[in-house]
Each structure stands twice: as C-alpha cells, then as structure tokens.
Design a protein around this motif. Structure first.
Motif, PDB file in Angstrom:
ATOM      1  N   ARG A 123      28.488   0.159 -17.016  1.00 42.18           N
ATOM      2  CA  ARG A 123      27.131  -0.271 -16.632  1.00 42.18           C
ATOM      3  C   ARG A 123      26.187   0.916 -16.538  1.00 42.18           C
ATOM      4  N   TYR A 124      26.665   2.007 -15.975  1.00 40.83           N
ATOM      5  CA  TYR A 124      25.830   3.200 -15.838  1.00 40.83           C
ATOM      6  C   TYR A 124      25.459   3.752 -17.220  1.00 40.83           C
ATOM      7  N   ILE A 147      25.498   2.217 -20.150  1.00 37.51           N
ATOM      8  CA  ILE A 147      24.684   1.286 -20.919  1.00 37.51           C
ATOM      9  C   ILE A 147      23.217   1.398 -20.519  1.00 37.51           C
ATOM     10  N   SER A 148      22.952   1.551 -19.234  1.00 39.96           N
ATOM     11  CA  SER A 148      21.556   1.704 -18.804  1.00 39.96           C
ATOM     12  C   SER A 148      20.944   2.961 -19.400  1.00 39.96           C
ATOM     13  N   HIS A 149      21.735   4.029 -19.486  1.00 38.81           N
ATOM     14  CA  HIS A 149      21.257   5.275 -20.095  1.00 38.81           C
ATOM     15  C   HIS A 149      20.994   5.084 -21.588  1.00 38.81           C
ATOM     16  N   ASP A 172      20.326   2.311 -23.151  1.00 37.13           N
ATOM     17  CA  ASP A 172      19.169   1.433 -23.363  1.00 37.13           C
ATOM     18  C   ASP A 172      17.868   2.218 -23.294  1.00 37.13           C
ATOM     19  N   VAL A 173      17.815   3.176 -22.386  1.00 38.29           N
ATOM     20  CA  VAL A 173      16.618   4.034 -22.296  1.00 38.29           C
ATOM     21  C   VAL A 173      16.466   4.851 -23.569  1.00 38.29           C
ATOM     22  N   SER A 181      15.258   2.689 -26.439  1.00 37.82           N
ATOM     23  CA  SER A 181      13.836   2.343 -26.343  1.00 37.82           C
ATOM     24  C   SER A 181      12.967   3.509 -26.781  1.00 37.82           C
TER      25      SER A 181
END
Length: 346
Positions: A223-224, A226-228, A230-231, A234
């Motif tokens: 989860r950690y 994946i959030s990175h 995704d940034v 983008s």
C-alpha cells in the motif's frame, strides 16, 4: 495536399529507460565498444545508472541494430533478461516484490509500465490454458524493435523468478518475429516451447502459477509503495504532450537560430526554471531536447530532395552549412550528403 512546412512533420518520439540500454550493452560483452554505444543514445558511460533517465526509443533501436552488425545477437535478449534485477527498478522493483502473488506483480507491471517506457503497453488477458501477459508495441517491426521485444519478454520471466519462491516456467512464449536459425537459447531460458511467427508477443502462464504467493509479499508495504508509484505516474502523465509541444516550439524557432530556454518556456506557459524542472523530472534536459529536435528535423528534411543542404542548415538552426555538417556528423556519424544519398529511393 502535402504540408508545405517541413517543420510540421516532426515525428512523435517515444522513450524508454536508459536502464534497458545499459543492460543490453553490458550483456553484449567485449564484442562491441560499450562507451560508443551508450554515448550514441545520449548516456554518459561514466555516469551512475539511473532508471529515471529516459532515451529516445528510435535511437535505442538504432543502437541495437549497430550491435547486430558487429556480433551475433541471437541469444543477446536472453542474456539481457537474465541480468535484470528488481533492485535496479527502484520503488517499482520493490512494489513488484511486495505484491502478494505473481499475478499481482504482473498487474503492477501492466499498470505502471509508463514509469519506464512510453512505447510499450502491457496487458493481462484470460486465454485457453491460463492467462496471457501481452506486450503491445506499435510501429515498424524493425530489427531493433524485435530485439527489444525479445529482451522485454525475457526480462518479464526474470522478474517472475525473482519474486516467486518456486521455479517459474511459462506454458508457452509467443513471438511475432520470424524465428532465428536456432531456438536453443530461447527455449533454454524460458523453459517451455517458444513459437515465433505468432499473432502477438506474449507469455502464457497457467493460472495456478500466477496465483502463487510471492516470497516477500507484504500488503502493508504494498500500500505504501503503490501510493508512491501513483504519485510518480501522475507526474509523467503529461510528459509525451510536454515533449511534443516543446519539440514543435523548438522546430518553429530554429530558423532564427537555436532558441533559448526562456523563449520556449514562455511560449509554453512556464518560467525557464519550472520548464527545466518539468523536463528533468522525466530524465530530460533542454539541451538534449533541442539537439534531438534538430537531428530529427534534419533527418526528415534530408529525405526530401526539394530542400538544399544550405536550406536544411538554416531550418535546423545552424549559422552556416559547414556548422550543420559538423553537427550532423556528431549526431549520425556521417555527412548530410552521404546520409541523403544512402536513403533516397532510386
């Protein structure tokens, strides 16, 4: 009706991570001049490896074709795939390790491929006998692209074997290319039948293989990461558009000489500092982008006999024809006249 302004015919260029070029050059061994090959695609051979540095895909294919003219490249894609290490992919490599199953690792490749290439899309598709991991790459299937595709398929299996605690063997590997004289290296590496002349480039896995748990699978770490990712994704979502618009602006300004970064940035709605920062986020520099635009424009114009060498020098930002000739020899290793002679149809 043909476009009267040749500057409007600049090709839209795709990019790949410099890691691919470094890996395949290293795998080639002593049969090539590694420093010359890397320099030809804009990589400083003495610099640290950086997967975030991007290089033009077409120049990468050019490099592979020059290598093929010097050494036997039949098994080079397999050797390159075998050398791939997830740790070299940064956060993406960690995310592939941390995925809970092999199938989840491949799903992350499908989702985040844009972080290392703008010319390949991956797809997971249900098929008879399991699931296909498909490599989609548009464009002329020149030798350089074919070698790159084979190396990508080999790397995909290498990744699977690094995240899985059990041996990973595909059911079959499909390759669009015509078969080489010997399939031994391919079948030895993949450990399964390899069918060339197929309808697509893909690896077929049994579903039970993709359902295996990864050796380092961790939902919390995933989860950690994946959030990175995704940034990061983008941030690059508008990169092709930014590069394309920048090249168009540079090409239009070249007849007045090489434009300054502030001039191009202002026309695109940026300050010079923010424009350079946007480019550097994608592993590019303004100087490299300008040189690439000049080279691409020169190559296109030289294929059209209507334009004299003096006119092409003017349109590509050179103060005189001799300066253009020197620049072109630096880019392509030959003179503009020789390049035109070799490529114009009889």
């Amino acid at each position: 009706m043909a476009d009267p302004d040749p500057r409007r015919r600049l090709p839209r260029m795709g990019y790949v991570t410099s890691l691919f070029a470094r890996k395949i050059v290293a795998a080639a061994g002593d049969g090539i001049d590694a420093s010359e090959m890397l320099s030809s695609v804009g990589i400083d051979p003495e610099s640290a490896w950086d997967s975030g540095q991007m290089i033009p895909a077409e120049r990468y294919y050019d490099m592979l074709e020059r290598m093929a003219a010097q050494i036997d490249v039949t098994d080079l894609p397999m050797r390159t795939g075998a050398s791939m290490r997830l740790d070299e992919y940064g956060a993406l490599g960690l995310a592939l390790k941390a995925a809970t199953t092999l199938g989840a690792s491949y799903a992350r490749i499908e989702r985040y491929a844009r972080l290392w290439t703008s010319v390949v899309e991956y797809e997971l598709r249900e098929a008879k006998g399991g699931t296909l991991f498909i490599l989609n790459r548009a464009g002329d299937r020149r030798l350089g692209m074919r070698l790159s595709n084979e190396a990508t398929l080999a790397s995909a299996v290498s990744i699977a074997r690094q995240v899985s605690p059990e041996p990973v063997l595909p059911e079959i590997v499909l390759v669009l290319n015509a078969a080489p004289q010997s399939l031994a290296a391919h079948e030895n590496w993949f450990g399964c039948p390899v069918r060339f002349g197929a309808d697509l480039d893909a690896i077929l896995y049994a579903n039970e293989t993709l359902d295996r748990s990864n050796v380092l699978g961790d939902e919390g770490i995933s989860r950690y990461l994946i959030s990175h990712l995704d940034v990061e994704l983008s941030r690059i979502s508008n990169a092709p558009d930014l590069v394309s618009r920048s090249k168009d602006a540079i090409a239009q300004a070249l007849s007045e000489g090489t434009p300054k970064i502030a001039e191009i940035a202002r026309g695109l709605g940026f300050s010079a500092r923010s424009f350079q920062r946007r480019l550097s986020e994608h592993g590019m520099s303004y100087h490299a982008l300008t040189e690439e635009t000049r080279r691409e424009l020169a190559e296109g114009l030289l294929r059209d006999e209507r334009h004299s060498l003096a006119e092409i020098a003017f349109l590509t930002g050179s103060s005189e024809q001799s300066a253009f000739t020197r620049a072109f020899k630096r880019w392509m290793g030959t003179t503009p006249a020789s390049y035109r002679k070799d490529r114009l149809l009889p």
